[in-house]
Design a protein around this motif. Sequence first.
Motif, PDB file in Angstrom:
ATOM      1  N   PRO A 171      46.325  51.629 -27.755  1.00 50.16           N
ATOM      2  CA  PRO A 171      46.511  50.925 -28.947  1.00 50.16           C
ATOM      3  C   PRO A 171      46.068  51.919 -30.022  1.00 50.16           C
ATOM      4  O   PRO A 171      46.054  52.116 -30.990  1.00 50.16           O
ATOM      5  CB  PRO A 171      46.148  49.776 -28.520  1.00 50.16           C
ATOM      6  CG  PRO A 171      46.711  49.245 -27.180  1.00 50.16           C
ATOM      7  CD  PRO A 171      45.990  50.265 -26.528  1.00 50.16           C
ATOM      8  N   LYS A 172      44.251  51.905 -30.049  1.00 50.37           N
ATOM      9  CA  LYS A 172      44.156  52.251 -30.751  1.00 50.37           C
ATOM     10  C   LYS A 172      44.209  54.178 -31.312  1.00 50.37           C
ATOM     11  O   LYS A 172      44.513  53.564 -32.013  1.00 50.37           O
ATOM     12  CB  LYS A 172      42.618  52.387 -31.161  1.00 50.37           C
ATOM     13  CG  LYS A 172      41.382  52.807 -31.747  1.00 50.37           C
ATOM     14  CD  LYS A 172      40.136  52.722 -31.082  1.00 50.37           C
ATOM     15  CE  LYS A 172      39.158  52.720 -32.828  1.00 50.37           C
ATOM     16  NZ  LYS A 172      37.406  53.197 -32.101  1.00 50.37           N
ATOM     17  N   GLU A 173      45.019  54.640 -30.678  1.00 51.67           N
ATOM     18  CA  GLU A 173      45.340  55.870 -30.800  1.00 51.67           C
ATOM     19  C   GLU A 173      46.361  56.259 -31.227  1.00 51.67           C
ATOM     20  O   GLU A 173      46.477  57.086 -32.055  1.00 51.67           O
ATOM     21  CB  GLU A 173      44.762  56.638 -29.486  1.00 51.67           C
ATOM     22  CG  GLU A 173      43.889  56.973 -28.847  1.00 51.67           C
ATOM     23  CD  GLU A 173      43.750  57.024 -27.363  1.00 51.67           C
ATOM     24  OE1 GLU A 173      44.645  57.737 -26.955  1.00 51.67           O
ATOM     25  OE2 GLU A 173      42.595  57.951 -26.920  1.00 51.67           O
ATOM     26  N   ALA A 174      47.182  54.936 -30.300  1.00 59.28           N
ATOM     27  CA  ALA A 174      48.494  55.433 -31.202  1.00 59.28           C
ATOM     28  C   ALA A 174      48.766  54.606 -32.671  1.00 59.28           C
ATOM     29  O   ALA A 174      49.140  55.256 -33.312  1.00 59.28           O
ATOM     30  CB  ALA A 174      49.279  54.486 -30.412  1.00 59.28           C
ATOM     31  N   ALA A 175      48.011  53.850 -32.589  1.00 55.65           N
ATOM     32  CA  ALA A 175      47.444  52.988 -34.448  1.00 55.65           C
ATOM     33  C   ALA A 175      47.126  54.623 -35.473  1.00 55.65           C
ATOM     34  O   ALA A 175      47.724  54.055 -36.200  1.00 55.65           O
ATOM     35  CB  ALA A 175      46.924  51.773 -34.385  1.00 55.65           C
ATOM     36  N   ARG A 176      46.161  54.921 -35.102  1.00 50.55           N
ATOM     37  CA  ARG A 176      45.591  56.301 -35.961  1.00 50.55           C
ATOM     38  C   ARG A 176      46.714  57.011 -36.201  1.00 50.55           C
ATOM     39  O   ARG A 176      47.269  57.410 -37.639  1.00 50.55           O
ATOM     40  CB  ARG A 176      44.528  57.243 -35.054  1.00 50.55           C
ATOM     41  CG  ARG A 176      44.210  57.586 -36.054  1.00 50.55           C
ATOM     42  CD  ARG A 176      42.842  58.504 -35.433  1.00 50.55           C
ATOM     43  NE  ARG A 176      42.957  58.898 -34.349  1.00 50.55           N
ATOM     44  CZ  ARG A 176      42.338  58.480 -33.241  1.00 50.55           C
ATOM     45  NH1 ARG A 176      41.623  57.383 -32.859  1.00 50.55           N
ATOM     46  NH2 ARG A 176      42.947  59.499 -32.242  1.00 50.55           N
ATOM     47  N   VAL A 198      54.144  47.054 -28.347  1.00 51.09           N
ATOM     48  CA  VAL A 198      53.663  46.693 -30.168  1.00 51.09           C
ATOM     49  C   VAL A 198      52.646  45.784 -30.606  1.00 51.09           C
ATOM     50  O   VAL A 198      52.387  46.727 -31.858  1.00 51.09           O
ATOM     51  CB  VAL A 198      55.199  47.172 -31.378  1.00 51.09           C
ATOM     52  CG1 VAL A 198      55.253  46.959 -32.944  1.00 51.09           C
ATOM     53  CG2 VAL A 198      56.216  48.123 -30.838  1.00 51.09           C
ATOM     54  N   ALA A 199      52.884  44.994 -30.281  1.00 55.15           N
ATOM     55  CA  ALA A 199      51.370  44.274 -30.921  1.00 55.15           C
ATOM     56  C   ALA A 199      49.989  44.742 -30.674  1.00 55.15           C
ATOM     57  O   ALA A 199      49.115  44.360 -32.212  1.00 55.15           O
ATOM     58  CB  ALA A 199      51.794  42.643 -30.253  1.00 55.15           C
ATOM     59  N   PRO A 200      49.517  45.240 -30.263  1.00 60.41           N
ATOM     60  CA  PRO A 200      48.146  46.008 -29.814  1.00 60.41           C
ATOM     61  C   PRO A 200      48.019  46.770 -30.814  1.00 60.41           C
ATOM     62  O   PRO A 200      47.498  46.868 -31.496  1.00 60.41           O
ATOM     63  CB  PRO A 200      48.246  46.374 -28.577  1.00 60.41           C
ATOM     64  CG  PRO A 200      48.999  45.705 -27.557  1.00 60.41           C
ATOM     65  CD  PRO A 200      50.342  45.653 -28.654  1.00 60.41           C
ATOM     66  N   ILE A 201      49.289  47.584 -31.095  1.00 55.11           N
ATOM     67  CA  ILE A 201      49.126  48.664 -32.402  1.00 55.11           C
ATOM     68  C   ILE A 201      48.949  48.043 -33.136  1.00 55.11           C
ATOM     69  O   ILE A 201      48.981  48.764 -33.836  1.00 55.11           O
ATOM     70  CB  ILE A 201      50.828  49.791 -31.704  1.00 55.11           C
ATOM     71  CG1 ILE A 201      50.411  50.641 -30.157  1.00 55.11           C
ATOM     72  CG2 ILE A 201      50.482  51.038 -32.471  1.00 55.11           C
ATOM     73  CD1 ILE A 201      51.149  51.119 -29.794  1.00 55.11           C
ATOM     74  N   LEU A 202      50.019  46.971 -34.128  1.00 56.83           N
ATOM     75  CA  LEU A 202      49.911  46.438 -35.228  1.00 56.83           C
ATOM     76  C   LEU A 202      48.304  46.319 -35.333  1.00 56.83           C
ATOM     77  O   LEU A 202      47.566  46.509 -36.523  1.00 56.83           O
ATOM     78  CB  LEU A 202      50.789  45.554 -35.176  1.00 56.83           C
ATOM     79  CG  LEU A 202      52.242  46.482 -35.349  1.00 56.83           C
ATOM     80  CD1 LEU A 202      53.295  44.739 -35.095  1.00 56.83           C
ATOM     81  CD2 LEU A 202      52.565  47.102 -36.622  1.00 56.83           C
ATOM     82  N   ALA A 203      47.618  45.831 -34.428  1.00 57.25           N
ATOM     83  CA  ALA A 203      46.513  45.618 -34.486  1.00 57.25           C
ATOM     84  C   ALA A 203      45.507  45.971 -34.640  1.00 57.25           C
ATOM     85  O   ALA A 203      44.315  45.604 -35.298  1.00 57.25           O
ATOM     86  CB  ALA A 203      46.156  44.268 -33.024  1.00 57.25           C
ATOM     87  N   GLN A 204      45.987  46.990 -34.107  1.00 55.39           N
ATOM     88  CA  GLN A 204      44.409  48.603 -34.561  1.00 55.39           C
ATOM     89  C   GLN A 204      44.920  48.968 -35.882  1.00 55.39           C
ATOM     90  O   GLN A 204      43.747  50.068 -36.303  1.00 55.39           O
ATOM     91  CB  GLN A 204      44.343  49.188 -33.440  1.00 55.39           C
ATOM     92  CG  GLN A 204      44.115  48.598 -32.410  1.00 55.39           C
ATOM     93  CD  GLN A 204      42.742  48.527 -32.600  1.00 55.39           C
ATOM     94  OE1 GLN A 204      41.636  48.972 -32.768  1.00 55.39           O
ATOM     95  NE2 GLN A 204      42.608  47.428 -31.279  1.00 55.39           N
ATOM     96  N   MET A 205      46.128  48.896 -36.649  1.00 51.03           N
ATOM     97  CA  MET A 205      46.287  49.805 -37.419  1.00 51.03           C
ATOM     98  C   MET A 205      45.820  49.022 -38.793  1.00 51.03           C
ATOM     99  O   MET A 205      45.328  48.000 -39.340  1.00 51.03           O
ATOM    100  CB  MET A 205      48.109  49.588 -37.991  1.00 51.03           C
ATOM    101  CG  MET A 205      48.676  50.362 -37.073  1.00 51.03           C
ATOM    102  SD  MET A 205      50.652  50.413 -36.832  1.00 51.03           S
ATOM    103  CE  MET A 205      50.715  50.970 -38.789  1.00 51.03           C
ATOM    104  N   ASP A 206      45.839  49.468 -39.906  1.00 50.01           N
ATOM    105  CA  ASP A 206      45.235  49.432 -41.354  1.00 50.01           C
ATOM    106  C   ASP A 206      46.009  47.745 -41.462  1.00 50.01           C
ATOM    107  O   ASP A 206      47.519  47.915 -41.632  1.00 50.01           O
ATOM    108  CB  ASP A 206      45.793  50.507 -42.804  1.00 50.01           C
ATOM    109  CG  ASP A 206      45.314  49.999 -43.455  1.00 50.01           C
ATOM    110  OD1 ASP A 206      43.753  50.022 -43.939  1.00 50.01           O
ATOM    111  OD2 ASP A 206      46.144  49.236 -44.891  1.00 50.01           O
TER     112      ASP A 206
END
Length: 234
Positions: A171-176, A198-206
Amino acid sequence: MRFPTLRLLPVTIFVATLMLTVRVSDIMRGLGGGGGQPVTVSQLMAQDGTPAPVDDGGPAAAADGASGGAAPAAGGRAAPRGPGSEAVVDLTPGEIEVLQRLQERREELEERRRELDMREGLLQAAETRIDRKIAEMKDIQADIQDLLRQHDEQEEAQMQSLVKIYENMKPKEAARIFEELEMPVLLDVMERMSERRVAPILAQMDPMRARAVTTEMAHRRKMEVAADAAESAE
């Protein structure tokens, strides 16, 4: 005195008989033999001192008129001649003018008919060209639709490939990466991903970026629902 009279009587009878014989001989020669020329009734009657009959326009006169020339009829018009001859008609100036006008009208109608035939031919040729162009345009439209379908399929295949890649990432890499993608592309990718991915990725995004993405996704879903409702109403 009686004796001279009795002597002259036989002489008179002899002379009369002789004259009658000569007369009969002349008549016979005139009828058939003598000079080879036929003798008409008028000639015989002339020899006898009988006046010739006057032609009163009976059948003989009609036959003579048929063999010769036609007598002019009343009104200045020539009567038709016998068989095999041309009839001559004397037309008045008014009748000649009417015939000329009829001839001119006939020529105008003939010219009009030729013009209409030409226009009809041009219209048929134009219709043929238009039908051919329509057929060509339909072929082009079919080719374009086929190309668009192929393009959509290719894009969908590429998008599904990206979705699989992002779903397998952390998720962190996808968020970046999502923070750097353009909004339309990001929305297309996230709509094809499962919600649990999608949820874990949104949590790692700005937070600001995540909020904007969430708002755009909600707006897209509303538009899709409205479009489906409009199609159902039609």
